[in-house]
Design an enzyme around this catalytic site. Structure first.
Site, PDB file in Angstrom:
ATOM      1  N   ASP A  36      18.064  18.293  51.733  1.00 58.51           N
ATOM      2  CA  ASP A  36      17.809  19.376  50.788  1.00 58.51           C
ATOM      3  C   ASP A  36      16.302  19.442  50.538  1.00 58.51           C
ATOM      4  O   ASP A  36      15.637  18.406  50.483  1.00 58.51           O
ATOM      5  CB  ASP A  36      18.548  19.087  49.470  1.00 58.51           C
ATOM      6  CG  ASP A  36      18.722  20.349  48.633  1.00 58.51           C
ATOM      7  OD1 ASP A  36      19.868  20.819  48.514  1.00 58.51           O
ATOM      8  OD2 ASP A  36      17.707  20.867  48.120  1.00 58.51           O
ATOM      9  N   LYS A  41      16.646  16.023  44.046  1.00 55.64           N
ATOM     10  CA  LYS A  41      18.102  16.118  44.185  1.00 55.64           C
ATOM     11  C   LYS A  41      18.588  15.244  45.359  1.00 55.64           C
ATOM     12  O   LYS A  41      19.563  14.500  45.235  1.00 55.64           O
ATOM     13  CB  LYS A  41      18.490  17.583  44.437  1.00 55.64           C
ATOM     14  CG  LYS A  41      20.003  17.806  44.428  1.00 55.64           C
ATOM     15  CD  LYS A  41      20.387  19.016  45.231  1.00 55.64           C
ATOM     16  CE  LYS A  41      20.557  20.249  44.364  1.00 55.64           C
ATOM     17  NZ  LYS A  41      20.969  21.418  45.169  1.00 55.64           N
ATOM     18  N   THR A 127      27.047  32.289  51.933  1.00 54.06           N
ATOM     19  CA  THR A 127      27.566  33.661  51.921  1.00 54.06           C
ATOM     20  C   THR A 127      26.418  34.629  52.171  1.00 54.06           C
ATOM     21  O   THR A 127      25.445  34.666  51.414  1.00 54.06           O
ATOM     22  CB  THR A 127      28.228  33.964  50.564  1.00 54.06           C
ATOM     23  OG1 THR A 127      29.278  33.025  50.385  1.00 54.06           O
ATOM     24  CG2 THR A 127      28.785  35.369  50.520  1.00 54.06           C
ATOM     25  N   PHE A 158      35.303  28.948  51.479  1.00 53.84           N
ATOM     26  CA  PHE A 158      36.170  29.541  50.455  1.00 53.84           C
ATOM     27  C   PHE A 158      36.425  28.516  49.354  1.00 53.84           C
ATOM     28  O   PHE A 158      37.497  28.481  48.755  1.00 53.84           O
ATOM     29  CB  PHE A 158      37.478  30.030  51.086  1.00 53.84           C
ATOM     30  CG  PHE A 158      37.262  31.076  52.149  1.00 53.84           C
ATOM     31  CD1 PHE A 158      36.884  32.369  51.804  1.00 53.84           C
ATOM     32  CD2 PHE A 158      37.390  30.759  53.494  1.00 53.84           C
ATOM     33  CE1 PHE A 158      36.653  33.330  52.780  1.00 53.84           C
ATOM     34  CE2 PHE A 158      37.174  31.716  54.479  1.00 53.84           C
ATOM     35  CZ  PHE A 158      36.801  32.999  54.124  1.00 53.84           C
ATOM     36  N   LEU A 272      45.208  37.291  38.203  1.00 53.03           N
ATOM     37  CA  LEU A 272      45.628  38.377  37.314  1.00 53.03           C
ATOM     38  C   LEU A 272      45.574  37.897  35.870  1.00 53.03           C
ATOM     39  O   LEU A 272      46.379  38.321  35.042  1.00 53.03           O
ATOM     40  CB  LEU A 272      47.051  38.841  37.684  1.00 53.03           C
ATOM     41  CG  LEU A 272      47.173  39.601  39.008  1.00 53.03           C
ATOM     42  CD1 LEU A 272      48.628  39.952  39.307  1.00 53.03           C
ATOM     43  CD2 LEU A 272      46.329  40.885  38.993  1.00 53.03           C
ATOM     44  N   CYS A 282      29.185  33.271  42.338  1.00 55.65           N
ATOM     45  CA  CYS A 282      29.663  33.969  43.539  1.00 55.65           C
ATOM     46  C   CYS A 282      30.156  35.391  43.290  1.00 55.65           C
ATOM     47  O   CYS A 282      29.589  36.335  43.815  1.00 55.65           O
ATOM     48  CB  CYS A 282      30.751  33.129  44.200  1.00 55.65           C
ATOM     49  SG  CYS A 282      30.159  31.491  44.608  1.00 55.65           S
TER      50      CYS A 282
HETATM   51  C1  UGA Z   1      34.883  32.081  44.139  1.00 54.48           C
HETATM   52  C2  UGA Z   1      36.070  32.288  45.088  1.00 54.48           C
HETATM   53  O1  UGA Z   1      37.286  32.173  44.354  1.00 54.48           O
HETATM   54  C3  UGA Z   1      36.047  31.246  46.222  1.00 54.48           C
HETATM   55  O2  UGA Z   1      37.109  31.506  47.121  1.00 54.48           O
HETATM   56  C4  UGA Z   1      34.704  31.342  46.942  1.00 54.48           C
HETATM   57  O3  UGA Z   1      34.601  30.368  47.969  1.00 54.48           O
HETATM   58  C5  UGA Z   1      33.579  31.126  45.950  1.00 54.48           C
HETATM   59  O4  UGA Z   1      33.678  32.110  44.897  1.00 54.48           O
HETATM   60  C6  UGA Z   1      32.283  31.283  46.690  1.00 54.48           C
HETATM   61  O5  UGA Z   1      32.015  32.384  47.162  1.00 54.48           O
HETATM   62  O6  UGA Z   1      31.580  30.293  46.878  1.00 54.48           O
HETATM   63  P1  UGA Z   1      34.354  30.420  42.123  1.00 54.48           P
HETATM   64  O7  UGA Z   1      33.137  31.236  41.890  1.00 54.48           O
HETATM   65  O8  UGA Z   1      34.238  28.940  42.128  1.00 54.48           O
HETATM   66  O9  UGA Z   1      35.048  30.820  43.519  1.00 54.48           O
HETATM   67  O10 UGA Z   1      35.380  30.778  40.960  1.00 54.48           O
HETATM   68  P2  UGA Z   1      36.757  31.574  40.836  1.00 54.48           P
HETATM   69  O11 UGA Z   1      37.877  30.632  40.726  1.00 54.48           O
HETATM   70  O12 UGA Z   1      36.850  32.637  41.859  1.00 54.48           O
HETATM   71  O13 UGA Z   1      36.558  32.253  39.386  1.00 54.48           O
HETATM   72  C7  UGA Z   1      35.516  33.211  39.193  1.00 54.48           C
HETATM   73  C8  UGA Z   1      35.581  33.787  37.810  1.00 54.48           C
HETATM   74  O14 UGA Z   1      36.725  34.621  37.654  1.00 54.48           O
HETATM   75  C9  UGA Z   1      35.670  32.751  36.679  1.00 54.48           C
HETATM   76  O15 UGA Z   1      34.755  33.132  35.661  1.00 54.48           O
HETATM   77  C10 UGA Z   1      37.095  32.850  36.196  1.00 54.48           C
HETATM   78  O16 UGA Z   1      37.226  32.535  34.820  1.00 54.48           O
HETATM   79  C11 UGA Z   1      37.378  34.319  36.431  1.00 54.48           C
HETATM   80  N1  UGA Z   1      38.819  34.625  36.604  1.00 54.48           N
HETATM   81  C12 UGA Z   1      39.518  34.088  37.626  1.00 54.48           C
HETATM   82  C13 UGA Z   1      39.430  35.501  35.711  1.00 54.48           C
HETATM   83  O17 UGA Z   1      38.814  36.025  34.758  1.00 54.48           O
HETATM   84  N2  UGA Z   1      40.770  35.805  35.887  1.00 54.48           N
HETATM   85  C14 UGA Z   1      41.490  35.272  36.901  1.00 54.48           C
HETATM   86  O18 UGA Z   1      42.693  35.598  37.014  1.00 54.48           O
HETATM   87  C15 UGA Z   1      40.855  34.398  37.791  1.00 54.48           C
END
Ligand code: UGA
Length: 456
Positions: A36, A41, A127, A158, A272, A282
């Site tokens: 890195d 880090k 990404t 992912f 949902l 992300c």
């Molecule tokens: C997201 C994707 O889910 C991963 O598949 C992807 O690899 C990653 O981005 C990335 O591009 O690196 P992440 O950002 O860790 O993952 O978080 P998520 O689980 O997707 O949640 C994102 C946001 O959506 C959170 O703030 C969560 O609270 C919110 N959320 C999620 C909702 O408000 N409602 C839901 O039903 C689900």
């Protein structure tokens, strides 16, 4: 070219993507060297200290450092020289002009070009907008002396924060974007131990259904798959948040609507959950970047612009809900439970809590904040300012004397709070539940004024 049995993997960039990837590949049996540009880090990691909170990460780091399969190189050029397969996991933030800032990707391409010392397969994991891999290939060719062959492939990640290791070992799919048979063969070889593990345990979600989670495609398609996936997830969340608003206007229950529509396998129950909206490094960034790159290619993505607009409005909706509950926010003490953008992480990047805390301060509230892991990160944006803004050692302590409690992250430990005692300790028994964490009937039975999202 012939494929060497002595493959060594170099992971360039040891952040939320790079570190789980490096440790996961080491756990699969590959020798991995990580690097890195942030030397501090890299040193922490080399000493066995995980630079951020991710369940299981600290243990896996120590195990793989101990096994010797994971090492930290002194510099990125050193790692490039050591590796045969290079996974590029550098940051791709959004630039001020709304485009993805690819300067880290471009810089690593030049570093790779100058340090080619034999055949390398360079795998883009960060990404990136569609056609970045093509540009990446051109840049390496331009800056190298042409003596060593190389391939560029795309292997989008992912991984979700909070479940990154689980996602690495049990992926729904492994997408390989390749342009040559050599790249395809090498990447298949890298992922073979993972596919075998999944087949043996039968507990990968795709493997358990008897199908392989592997998909091989071309470079541009692999890049588009990643952006499309995150955009679709954001779309699902904004959709259910709109339905939540409609439920509030009509007395229906959004959690039941989500259950009802989610039973249709064409829709599915995941993503949902209505609430304060999506945050993190992300979804918000990828959605904006996707819209921008589509527009540059002449495609009208106004649908996805709306998804972002709906999400941006969620924070104000929580503030309105609190105003409705307290009548006047100015001069009130508000407890906030949850600062991380989601549970099981200490990440607050683009978290709804940033906007909501900022608005509550503007409105003149005093804030008592709690998060099990993210307070240190949050402090960087909002330093202690007693009595206007204080960080509290426990959720119960945060609620003491508060006129209202706002829940912004659905940490499971918040469900363990003794609500009867909490009610006694608060100045007024108001809960605004921005994640629909609590059971409304149970909370109301204890005498709280409870306001969820899209629930009667
Ligand atoms: C997201 C994707 O889910 C991963 O598949 C992807 O690899 C990653 O981005 C990335 O591009 O690196 P992440 O950002 O860790 O993952 O978080 P998520 O689980 O997707 O949640 C994102 C946001 O959506 C959170 O703030 C969560 O609270 C919110 N959320 C999620 C909702 O408000 N409602 C839901 O039903 C689900």
């Amino acid at each position: 070219m012939t494929i060497s049995a002595n493959i060594k993997i170099a992971v360039l960039g040891l952040g939320h993507v790079g570190l789980p990837t490096a440790l996961g590949l080491a756990e699969l049996g590959w020798p991995v060297v990580g690097a890195d540009d942030d030397q501090a880090k890299a040193r922490r990691i080399a000493q066995g200290e995980a630079p951020f909170y991710e369940p299981g990460m600290a243990e896996l780091l120590q195990r793989q450092l101990g096994s010797g399969r994971f090492q930290v190189a002194g510099s990125v050029p050193d790692a490039v020289q050591q590796g045969t397969i290079l996974f590029v996991c550098v940051g791709t933030p959004l630039g001020a002009d709304g485009r993805v800032d690819l300067s880290q990707v471009e810089s690593v391409a030049r570093t790779i070009a100058r340090n080619l010392n034999g055949y390398k397969l360079i795998v883009e994991k960060s990404t990136t907008p569609v056609r970045t891999a093509e540009q990446f290939h051109r840049t390496i060719a331009r800056y190298s002396n042409g003596q060593h062959p190389f391939d560029v492939a795309v292997n989008p990640e992912f991984l979700r924060e909070g479940t990154a290791l689980q996602d690495f070992f049990h992926p729904d799919r492994v997408v390989l974007g390749v342009a040559t048979p050599e790249a395809r063969q090498m990447l298949l070889q890298i992922y073979q131990p993972l596919l075998e593990r999944m087949a043996a345990s039968g507990n990968g979600s795709a493997a358990s259904k008897g199908s392989s989670p592997l998909m091989v495609t071309d470079l541009n398609t692999a890049e588009l798959i990643k952006h499309s996936a995150n955009a679709f997830l954001a779309l699902k969340i904004s959709f259910i948040n709109l339905i939540a608003d409609f439920c509030e206007a009509t007395g229906a229950d959004v959690t039941e609507v989500a259950r009802g529509i989610g039973m249709d396998p064409r829709i599915g129950p995941a993503f949902l959950r209505a609430g304060a909206g999506y945050g993190g490094y992300c979804l918000p960034k990828d959605l904006k970047a996707f819209v921008r790159i589509a527009e540059e290619h002449g495609v009208d993505f106004s649908l996805l612009n709306e998804v972002g607009r709906i999400n941006d409005a969620r924070a104000e909706r929580i503030v309105q809900r609190l105003r409705h509950a307290t009548w006047v926010i100015k001069g009130k003490t508000v407890a906030v439970w949850g600062l991380a953008f989601k549970p099981h992480t200490d990440d607050v990047r683009d978290a709804p809590s940033l906007r909501i805390v900022s608005r509550l301060r503007e409105e003149g509230a005093s804030l008592r904040l709690h998060d099990p892991w993210a307070m240190e990160q949050f402090r960087r944006d909002f330093p202690d300012q007693p009595p206007r803004l204080v960080y509290c050692p426990s959720p119960e302590n945060a609620a003491e004397g508060a006129d209202a409690l706002v829940i912004l992250t659905e940490w499971p430990e918040y469900l363990k709070a003794d609500l009867a005692r909490l009610r006694e300790s608060m100045a007024a028994p108001i809960i605004v539940d921005g994640r629909n964490l609590m059971d409304p009937a149970a909370v109301r039975a204890l005498g709280f004024d409870y306001y969820g999202i899209g629930r009667p």
